[in-house]
Design a protein around this motif. Structure first.
Motif, short mmCIF file in Angstrom:
data_model
loop_
_atom_site.label_atom_id
_atom_site.label_comp_id
_atom_site.label_asym_id
_atom_site.label_seq_id
_atom_site.Cartn_x
_atom_site.Cartn_y
_atom_site.Cartn_z
N ASP A 30 0.94 -1.09 0.00
CA ASP A 30 -0.14 0.00 0.22
C ASP A 30 1.07 1.33 0.14
N ILE A 31 0.43 2.18 -0.42
CA ILE A 31 1.07 3.73 -0.49
C ILE A 31 0.27 4.81 -0.27
N GLU A 32 0.42 5.65 0.47
CA GLU A 32 -0.34 6.78 0.83
C GLU A 32 0.60 8.03 0.65
N ILE A 33 0.18 9.10 0.02
CA ILE A 33 0.94 10.32 -0.25
C ILE A 33 0.12 11.43 0.41
N VAL A 34 0.60 12.14 1.16
CA VAL A 34 -0.14 13.20 1.99
C VAL A 34 0.57 14.48 2.01
N ILE A 35 0.20 15.54 1.43
CA ILE A 35 0.87 16.74 1.33
C ILE A 35 -0.04 17.70 1.98
N ASP A 36 0.32 18.29 3.15
CA ASP A 36 -0.24 19.42 3.88
C ASP A 36 -1.58 19.06 4.29
N ASP A 37 -1.74 17.77 4.91
CA ASP A 37 -3.05 17.06 5.21
C ASP A 37 -3.98 16.62 4.24
N SER A 38 -3.68 16.89 3.03
CA SER A 38 -4.34 16.46 1.99
C SER A 38 -3.74 15.22 1.08
N ALA A 39 -4.50 14.23 1.23
CA ALA A 39 -4.15 12.78 0.50
C ALA A 39 -4.15 12.94 -0.94
N VAL A 40 -3.03 12.65 -1.62
CA VAL A 40 -3.10 12.40 -3.15
C VAL A 40 -3.93 11.11 -3.54
N ASP A 41 -4.85 11.45 -4.61
CA ASP A 41 -5.72 10.15 -4.79
C ASP A 41 -4.84 9.62 -5.97
N LEU A 42 -4.05 8.68 -5.41
CA LEU A 42 -3.27 8.10 -6.39
C LEU A 42 -4.06 6.96 -7.25
N SER A 43 -5.31 6.79 -7.14
CA SER A 43 -6.19 5.87 -7.90
C SER A 43 -6.56 6.50 -9.21
N GLU A 44 -6.32 7.92 -9.27
CA GLU A 44 -6.73 8.78 -10.57
C GLU A 44 -6.01 8.02 -11.76
N ASP A 45 -6.56 8.14 -12.87
CA ASP A 45 -5.89 7.56 -13.97
C ASP A 45 -4.80 7.90 -14.35
N ARG A 46 -4.51 9.32 -14.25
CA ARG A 46 -2.90 9.90 -14.40
C ARG A 46 -1.81 9.41 -13.69
N TYR A 47 -1.98 8.60 -12.62
CA TYR A 47 -0.98 7.81 -11.81
C TYR A 47 -0.93 6.44 -12.12
N GLN A 48 -1.99 6.00 -12.95
CA GLN A 48 -2.04 4.45 -13.16
C GLN A 48 -1.23 4.20 -14.34
N ALA A 49 -0.44 3.15 -14.15
CA ALA A 49 0.51 2.52 -15.61
C ALA A 49 -0.44 2.48 -16.81
N GLU A 50 -1.40 2.10 -16.85
CA GLU A 50 -2.40 2.03 -18.01
C GLU A 50 -2.54 3.18 -18.88
N HIS A 51 -2.72 4.43 -18.17
CA HIS A 51 -2.90 5.57 -18.67
C HIS A 51 -1.76 6.60 -18.54
N ALA A 52 -0.60 6.48 -17.88
CA ALA A 52 0.50 7.25 -17.87
C ALA A 52 1.27 7.28 -19.04
N GLU A 53 1.87 8.19 -19.64
CA GLU A 53 2.71 8.30 -20.87
C GLU A 53 4.03 7.77 -20.31
N ASN A 54 4.49 7.98 -19.11
CA ASN A 54 5.78 7.78 -18.63
C ASN A 54 5.70 6.92 -17.28
N HIS A 55 5.89 5.54 -17.37
CA HIS A 55 5.72 4.96 -16.17
C HIS A 55 6.97 3.80 -16.30
N SER A 56 7.02 2.93 -15.33
CA SER A 56 8.14 2.02 -15.00
C SER A 56 7.40 0.76 -14.47
N ILE A 57 8.07 -0.35 -15.12
CA ILE A 57 7.68 -1.83 -14.38
C ILE A 57 8.11 -1.78 -13.18
#
Length: 145
Positions: A30-57
């Motif tokens: 599991d991963i959680e990233i919190v910036i100034d008490d606000s969690a980054v929604d890592l389930s958004e498409d832009r963070y997901q390998a299927e949708h990202a232009e630049n990702h790593s296996i």
């Protein structure tokens, strides 16, 4: 900051499902990233390998969740993992950790910024801690802004 990434083609998406040889790592957690008490929604498409232009296996998110996956030949450190995520960059500058996300820079060298790297509830040195299967990662950034 110099980014390290492995670009894969559409034909390589089978690897995302865990089709690995015996010599390769297959870990997740599991991963959680919190910036100034606000969690980054890592389930958004832009963070997901299927949708990202630049990702790593080597370290990635997919399946619409915030669970991380590490597949490859070598374990990555916490710092390397963050640097491999789309829209994030990590560096060390004169011993201070520096995180970039969505155009904002968070630098521990600034007295008003604190960055905590936590695995399974304990603080770790991100450039030294190699991730293991089942690790719960948490990155906390706090600023006075």
């Amino acid at each position: 900051m110099k980014r390290r990434a492995v670009i894969i083609g559409v034909s390589s998406f089978a690897l995302l499902g865990g089709c690995l040889s015996d010599d390769e790592i297959d870990a997740r957690g599991d991963i959680e990233i919190v910036i100034d008490d606000s969690a980054v929604d890592l389930s958004e498409d832009r963070y997901q390998a299927e949708h990202a232009e630049n990702h790593s296996i080597d370290f990635h998110l997919h399946g619409g969740s915030d669970e991380w996956y590490m597949e490859g030949e070598e374990r990555v450190t916490f710092a390397e993992a963050i640097d491999l995520l789309p829209y994030f960059a990590f560096a060390t500058d004169d011993g201070d950790h520096v995180l970039e996300h969505d155009g904002a820079t968070y630098d521990e060298g600034d007295a008003s910024t604190e960055i905590a790297f936590i695995v399974n509830g304990d603080g770790v040195e991100p450039t030294e801690y190699a991730l293991r299967d089942g690790d719960e990662m948490r990155l906390e950034v706090t600023t006075d802004d």
